[in-house]
Design an enzyme around this catalytic site. Structure first.
Site, PDB file in Angstrom:
ATOM      1  N   HIS B 130       0.728  -1.230   0.017  1.00 61.25           N
ATOM      2  CA  HIS B 130       0.082  -0.085  -0.104  1.00 61.25           C
ATOM      3  C   HIS B 130       1.007   1.298   0.051  1.00 61.25           C
ATOM      4  O   HIS B 130       1.997   1.044   0.473  1.00 61.25           O
ATOM      5  CB  HIS B 130      -0.918   0.018   1.254  1.00 61.25           C
ATOM      6  CG  HIS B 130      -1.933   1.012   1.504  1.00 61.25           C
ATOM      7  ND1 HIS B 130      -1.699   2.137   1.643  1.00 61.25           N
ATOM      8  CD2 HIS B 130      -3.263   0.980   1.261  1.00 61.25           C
ATOM      9  CE1 HIS B 130      -2.776   2.857   1.945  1.00 61.25           C
ATOM     10  NE2 HIS B 130      -3.822   2.057   1.614  1.00 61.25           N
ATOM     11  N   ASP B 207       3.100  -4.580   7.560  1.00 63.08           N
ATOM     12  CA  ASP B 207       1.939  -3.776   7.647  1.00 63.08           C
ATOM     13  C   ASP B 207       0.769  -4.744   7.706  1.00 63.08           C
ATOM     14  O   ASP B 207       0.645  -5.573   6.961  1.00 63.08           O
ATOM     15  CB  ASP B 207       2.000  -3.218   6.351  1.00 63.08           C
ATOM     16  CG  ASP B 207       0.516  -2.362   5.977  1.00 63.08           C
ATOM     17  OD1 ASP B 207      -0.491  -2.696   6.709  1.00 63.08           O
ATOM     18  OD2 ASP B 207       0.382  -1.855   4.951  1.00 63.08           O
ATOM     19  N   LYS B 233     -10.757  -0.878  10.473  1.00 68.70           N
ATOM     20  CA  LYS B 233     -10.836  -2.228   9.446  1.00 68.70           C
ATOM     21  C   LYS B 233     -10.720  -3.435  10.480  1.00 68.70           C
ATOM     22  O   LYS B 233     -11.213  -4.513  10.195  1.00 68.70           O
ATOM     23  CB  LYS B 233      -9.477  -2.214   8.834  1.00 68.70           C
ATOM     24  CG  LYS B 233      -9.222  -1.375   7.869  1.00 68.70           C
ATOM     25  CD  LYS B 233      -8.078  -1.712   6.858  1.00 68.70           C
ATOM     26  CE  LYS B 233      -7.377  -0.606   6.253  1.00 68.70           C
ATOM     27  NZ  LYS B 233      -8.177   0.159   5.082  1.00 68.70           N
TER      28      LYS B 233
END
Lengths: 154, 415
Positions: B130, B207, B233
């Protein structure tokens, strides 16, 4: 009927499938690239403006969604043969329509068939797709080589 | 596959009843929420917890001696311990509240990177990161004259471990790698990557934004030095996240932000920093969000991460099968091990048009580059349409997705 039912009309789908004025104008004297960084829409617009100040030829190429491609295709057919000033006026009218500031049925405009894009005003995330070609036209006419819808209030 | 059998033992009706937003309608159609990789929905329990906090417990923390401050501080620190056990960190000193994954990575960039990475050094990332795990390192490289090296990815979306090992030379000072790709769904075997880096004494940041909500995470088993994830999330609120850091590294790092709460003493001559984890939590934190995150993590643990991973695997398999039957669709990301993400491109329909058409049917997906432009470049596509699943999604919702994709083709006149 939802906003996007109105948007994906046959005329838009047709211009998406068979874009008019696709390609690069030979001997173009105006050129600009437009880019929507967020969604990856990208178009290259070339124009030939004659000594009389009319758009004699216009062509576009690029990658984009149906809304962006159809908007570009219909824009080229709409501005071809028009005076630069008229084309610029249409840029403003189209942007105003797409952002809901101009009602094409009520307010004076030269948008004609481009009114099919009026429904995009209800889809804020897609407004930039429809406006990008017009943004790029404005940039080309003003000799800004690269433009982007980023920072545009639209 | 028979969906009712496939969901074995998972009480989906009860789970869905926990999420008030799932029963809403969009333009008259039932919401089919398949954008969980962007943000997950919140159970009533977590919503209630926020109301409870603001109604009966709110004050600033770590400061006053009055009743509310003691309560708020206690709840905030309980949330930290919940996060600690959620990822099995050895100590609560290793759990730092951040505003989210992005801030967690930036904190490590500033606190570790700017102190220990210099000219000629190398940072290794992967091709499927990302932007949040690319850009901070690029900024550091630019500032320090270091170089970013990239682990390549194959057509299926799997990283090349051999290429990674070849990159691990003497100049490498840090590896920053995703646990689960947000654009492709690939699950990276990070434990192997950590072992290889540790063999040459290099720390690893993982991550975990797309992993923490979907698969059990044990930072001690993974062996990683930093692990970051986001509250929103994991069924919590936005504006809160967690950075796990190995205590010995956090001790050596410089603070990221200066201010209140991160100090032991301040004078104009010298300031002494507070102990872990407070050294990295300057200013008043989002107390309510942290407490709500604790509640959310507790909720997920109650359902069980193993059960969640199993259910989402079934949903993904069912969706992959259904979508694969649609002529003209290409799935981007076909790794052997995937989690909860189905990225696709449809011949003749741009992803944005697909997203708008699906929205008419109440089906919420994400379209675009998913903040992973290098991934799009790698597969020579401008964007994808991404359906991402959570444990509360149903097989009927997958059917609705497939039906809506078929309808989009019909609108565009594609057979």
């Amino acid at each position: 009927m939802t906003a996007s039912n109105q948007l994906y009309q046959e005329v838009i789908l047709d211009h998406n499938r068979k874009p008019r004025n696709w390609g690069t104008v030979d001997g173009a004297n105006h050129r600009a690239e437009g880019h929507n960084p967020l969604c990856g829409d990208h178009i290259v617009l070339t124009l030939s403006v004659g000594s009389g100040g009319t758009v004699d030829a216009v062509g576009f190429e690029g990658d984009g969604c149906a809304i962006c491609k159809a908007s570009a295709s219909m824009m080229t057919t709409a501005v071809k043969g028009r005076a630069v000033g008229e084309a610029e006026a249409m840029v403003q009218q189209f942007r105003d329509m797409a952002t809901g500031k101009l009602d094409p049925e009520r307010d004076a405009n030269q948008l004609g068939r481009l009114k099919v894009f009026a429904g995009v005003k209800d889809l804020p995330s897609r407004v930039k797709c429809a406006i990008l070609p017009w943004h790029t036209l404005h940039a080309a006419l003003n000799n800004d080589a690269v433009t982007s819808t980023e920072g545009d209030g639209a | 596959m028979n969906p009712s059998v496939a969901s074995g033992g998972f009480d989906i009706d009860r789970v869905r009843a926990d999420f008030p937003i799932l029963s809403m309608r969009v333009d008259g159609k039932p919401l089919v929420y398949l954008d969980n990789a962007a943000s997950a929905q919140m159970p009533q329990r977590v919503i209630d917890r926020m109301v409870e906090y603001q109604t009966r417990e709110h004050s600033n923390i770590h400061r006053a001696v009055h009743y509310l401050s003691e309560i708020a501080t206690a709840r905030y620190e309980e949330a930290r311990r919940t996060a600690q056990s959620f990822i099995n960190a050895a100590s609560e000193r290793e759990v730092i509240f951040t505003s989210g994954t992005t801030e967690g990575i930036n904190l490590v960039m500033h606190g570790y990177g700017r102190k220990f990475i210099g000219a000629g050094d190398e940072i290794v990332v992967s091709a499927i990161e990302h932007h949040a795990n690319i850009v901070p390192w690029q900024m550091l490289c630019e500032e320090r004259g270091a170089t970013l090296r990239v682990i390549p990815v194959n057509d299926a979306g799997e990283l090349s471990f051999d290429a990674y090992q070849a990159l691990l030379g003497p100049r490498v000072k840090l590896v920053a790698i995703t646990h689960v790709s947000n654009a492709l769904g690939t699950v990276v075997p990070v434990r192997d990557y950590v072992e290889a880096a540790h063999a040459i004494g290099v720390p690893v940041l993982v991550d975990g934004a797309q992993a923490a909500p979907h698969i059990p995470v044990d930072v001690q088993a993974l062996g990683c030095d930093f692990y970051v994830f986001s509250g929103h999330k994991t069924c919590g609120p936005t504006g809160i996240g967690v950075l796990y850091g190995r205590e010995s590294l956090l001790e050596k790092m410089q603070p990221y932000k200066g201010g209140g709460d991160m100090i032991a003493s301040v004078s104009f001559e010298k300031t002494t920093y507070n102990v872990l984890p407070f050294k990295f939590e300057a200013g008043t934190p989002p107390i309510m969000a942290a407490i709500a995150l604790g509640e959310a993590l507790d909720y997920l643990r109650g359902i069980g991460l193993e059960a969640i991973a199993r259910r989402e695997h079934e949903l993904l398999a069912y969706a992959t099968e259904g979508v694969s039957r649609i002529r003209g669709i290409r799935i981007i990301g076909t790794a052997e091990r995937k989690a909860a993400v189905l990225s696709m491109v449809m011949e003749g329909i741009h992803p944005h048009d697909l997203g708008t058409l699906l929205n008419e049917d109440g089906v919420a997906i994400r379209t675009g580059h998913h903040c992973a432009q290098p991934v799009m470049t790698r597969y020579r596509i401008p964007a994808t349409a991404r359906a991402s699943f959570a444990f509360y999604n149903t097989f009927a919702e997958v059917d609705a997705l497939v039906a809506s994709l078929e309808r989009a083709k019909a609108v565009f006149g594609i057979d």
